[in-house]
Design a protein around this motif. Sequence first.
Motif, PDB file in Angstrom:
ATOM      1  N   LEU A   4      37.805 -61.513  10.849  1.00  0.00           N
ATOM      2  CA  LEU A   4      37.957 -62.395  12.005  1.00  0.00           C
ATOM      3  C   LEU A   4      38.985 -61.743  12.909  1.00  0.00           C
ATOM      4  O   LEU A   4      40.105 -61.478  12.489  1.00  0.00           O
ATOM      5  CB  LEU A   4      38.473 -63.772  11.570  1.00  0.00           C
ATOM      6  CG  LEU A   4      37.674 -64.509  10.507  1.00  0.00           C
ATOM      7  CD1 LEU A   4      38.390 -65.795  10.112  1.00  0.00           C
ATOM      8  CD2 LEU A   4      36.276 -64.810  11.000  1.00  0.00           C
ATOM      9  N   THR A   5      38.626 -61.490  14.152  1.00  0.00           N
ATOM     10  CA  THR A   5      39.546 -60.794  15.042  1.00  0.00           C
ATOM     11  C   THR A   5      39.374 -61.239  16.488  1.00  0.00           C
ATOM     12  O   THR A   5      38.290 -61.650  16.888  1.00  0.00           O
ATOM     13  CB  THR A   5      39.367 -59.263  14.943  1.00  0.00           C
ATOM     14  OG1 THR A   5      40.308 -58.616  15.805  1.00  0.00           O
ATOM     15  CG2 THR A   5      37.960 -58.826  15.311  1.00  0.00           C
ATOM     16  N   GLY A   6      40.440 -61.122  17.222  1.00  0.00           N
ATOM     17  CA  GLY A   6      40.392 -61.381  18.649  1.00  0.00           C
ATOM     18  C   GLY A   6      40.024 -60.143  19.441  1.00  0.00           C
ATOM     19  O   GLY A   6      39.807 -60.200  20.642  1.00  0.00           O
ATOM     20  N   ASP A   7      39.947 -59.014  18.755  1.00  0.00           N
ATOM     21  CA  ASP A   7      39.594 -57.761  19.418  1.00  0.00           C
ATOM     22  C   ASP A   7      38.150 -57.797  19.913  1.00  0.00           C
ATOM     23  O   ASP A   7      37.350 -58.605  19.464  1.00  0.00           O
ATOM     24  CB  ASP A   7      39.772 -56.576  18.468  1.00  0.00           C
ATOM     25  CG  ASP A   7      41.231 -56.316  18.128  1.00  0.00           C
ATOM     26  OD1 ASP A   7      42.103 -56.644  18.955  1.00  0.00           O
ATOM     27  OD2 ASP A   7      41.485 -55.797  17.033  1.00  0.00           O
ATOM     28  N   ASN A   8      37.833 -56.866  20.811  1.00  0.00           N
ATOM     29  CA  ASN A   8      36.467 -56.825  21.333  1.00  0.00           C
ATOM     30  C   ASN A   8      35.491 -56.421  20.230  1.00  0.00           C
ATOM     31  O   ASN A   8      35.864 -55.794  19.238  1.00  0.00           O
ATOM     32  CB  ASN A   8      36.361 -55.918  22.569  1.00  0.00           C
ATOM     33  CG  ASN A   8      36.491 -54.459  22.243  1.00  0.00           C
ATOM     34  OD1 ASN A   8      35.676 -53.897  21.523  1.00  0.00           O
ATOM     35  ND2 ASN A   8      37.520 -53.817  22.771  1.00  0.00           N
ATOM     36  N   ALA A   9      34.255 -56.812  20.413  1.00  0.00           N
ATOM     37  CA  ALA A   9      33.242 -56.643  19.371  1.00  0.00           C
ATOM     38  C   ALA A   9      33.013 -55.182  19.003  1.00  0.00           C
ATOM     39  O   ALA A   9      32.854 -54.855  17.819  1.00  0.00           O
ATOM     40  CB  ALA A   9      31.936 -57.289  19.813  1.00  0.00           C
ATOM     41  N   ARG A  10      33.006 -54.294  19.978  1.00  0.00           N
ATOM     42  CA  ARG A  10      32.755 -52.879  19.691  1.00  0.00           C
ATOM     43  C   ARG A  10      33.840 -52.301  18.789  1.00  0.00           C
ATOM     44  O   ARG A  10      33.550 -51.638  17.794  1.00  0.00           O
ATOM     45  CB  ARG A  10      32.670 -52.106  20.999  1.00  0.00           C
ATOM     46  CG  ARG A  10      32.368 -50.647  20.811  1.00  0.00           C
ATOM     47  CD  ARG A  10      32.238 -49.945  22.134  1.00  0.00           C
ATOM     48  NE  ARG A  10      32.002 -48.523  21.916  1.00  0.00           N
ATOM     49  CZ  ARG A  10      31.923 -47.639  22.867  1.00  0.00           C
ATOM     50  NH1 ARG A  10      32.056 -48.016  24.132  1.00  0.00           N
ATOM     51  NH2 ARG A  10      31.712 -46.386  22.591  1.00  0.00           N
ATOM     52  N   THR A  11      35.096 -52.563  19.122  1.00  0.00           N
ATOM     53  CA  THR A  11      36.213 -52.082  18.303  1.00  0.00           C
ATOM     54  C   THR A  11      36.171 -52.704  16.912  1.00  0.00           C
ATOM     55  O   THR A  11      36.356 -52.014  15.907  1.00  0.00           O
ATOM     56  CB  THR A  11      37.549 -52.404  18.986  1.00  0.00           C
ATOM     57  OG1 THR A  11      37.586 -51.751  20.256  1.00  0.00           O
ATOM     58  CG2 THR A  11      38.727 -51.965  18.157  1.00  0.00           C
ATOM     59  N   ALA A  12      35.919 -53.999  16.867  1.00  0.00           N
ATOM     60  CA  ALA A  12      35.872 -54.698  15.585  1.00  0.00           C
ATOM     61  C   ALA A  12      34.787 -54.130  14.677  1.00  0.00           C
ATOM     62  O   ALA A  12      35.020 -53.901  13.486  1.00  0.00           O
ATOM     63  CB  ALA A  12      35.645 -56.190  15.816  1.00  0.00           C
ATOM     64  N   ARG A  13      33.602 -53.891  15.234  1.00  0.00           N
ATOM     65  CA  ARG A  13      32.503 -53.333  14.423  1.00  0.00           C
ATOM     66  C   ARG A  13      32.853 -51.946  13.906  1.00  0.00           C
ATOM     67  O   ARG A  13      32.547 -51.603  12.759  1.00  0.00           O
ATOM     68  CB  ARG A  13      31.209 -53.307  15.228  1.00  0.00           C
ATOM     69  CG  ARG A  13      30.539 -54.661  15.371  1.00  0.00           C
ATOM     70  CD  ARG A  13      29.114 -54.550  15.917  1.00  0.00           C
ATOM     71  NE  ARG A  13      29.066 -53.832  17.189  1.00  0.00           N
ATOM     72  CZ  ARG A  13      29.140 -54.399  18.385  1.00  0.00           C
ATOM     73  NH1 ARG A  13      29.256 -55.704  18.486  1.00  0.00           N
ATOM     74  NH2 ARG A  13      29.076 -53.672  19.486  1.00  0.00           N
ATOM     75  N   ALA A  14      33.492 -51.125  14.736  1.00  0.00           N
ATOM     76  CA  ALA A  14      33.854 -49.770  14.317  1.00  0.00           C
ATOM     77  C   ALA A  14      34.870 -49.805  13.176  1.00  0.00           C
ATOM     78  O   ALA A  14      34.721 -49.082  12.178  1.00  0.00           O
ATOM     79  CB  ALA A  14      34.413 -48.981  15.503  1.00  0.00           C
ATOM     80  N   LEU A  15      35.891 -50.643  13.303  1.00  0.00           N
ATOM     81  CA  LEU A  15      36.898 -50.748  12.247  1.00  0.00           C
ATOM     82  C   LEU A  15      36.310 -51.356  10.977  1.00  0.00           C
ATOM     83  O   LEU A  15      36.608 -50.911   9.868  1.00  0.00           O
ATOM     84  CB  LEU A  15      38.084 -51.573  12.726  1.00  0.00           C
ATOM     85  CG  LEU A  15      38.928 -50.928  13.813  1.00  0.00           C
ATOM     86  CD1 LEU A  15      39.947 -51.910  14.354  1.00  0.00           C
ATOM     87  CD2 LEU A  15      39.617 -49.678  13.276  1.00  0.00           C
ATOM     88  N   ALA A  16      35.475 -52.360  11.134  1.00  0.00           N
ATOM     89  CA  ALA A  16      34.849 -52.993   9.972  1.00  0.00           C
ATOM     90  C   ALA A  16      33.952 -52.002   9.230  1.00  0.00           C
ATOM     91  O   ALA A  16      33.921 -51.994   8.000  1.00  0.00           O
ATOM     92  CB  ALA A  16      34.053 -54.209  10.411  1.00  0.00           C
ATOM     93  N   ALA A  17      33.231 -51.176   9.963  1.00  0.00           N
ATOM     94  CA  ALA A  17      32.370 -50.175   9.325  1.00  0.00           C
ATOM     95  C   ALA A  17      33.194 -49.218   8.477  1.00  0.00           C
ATOM     96  O   ALA A  17      32.801 -48.862   7.363  1.00  0.00           O
ATOM     97  CB  ALA A  17      31.577 -49.411  10.377  1.00  0.00           C
TER      98      ALA A  17
END
Length: 85
Positions: A4-17
């Motif tokens: 769960l993050t307030g960051d933008n979706a693109r950054t969040a997906r990259a870090l989650a991956a």
Amino acid sequence: MTMLTGDNARTARALAAQAGIADVRAELRPEDKATAIGELSKAGSVAMIGDGINDAAPASAHRHRDGSDRLRCGDRVCGRGLHGS
């Protein structure tokens, strides 16, 4: 595991991956995180790691299954380490 993050979706997906996290919920406000934590806690224990003031409200909003407002130390961990993370 869910991010769960307030960051933008693109950054969040990259870090989650990189971390192997499949369930990513991005661009959330603190109250959105609190709602998600409540929903996730219905399925079991919830652990939370936060690095900022925007994480205090979601962490403290979780209610016990008995309806009380006290923190469940066994279900959630809020931390701030070296360099704020």
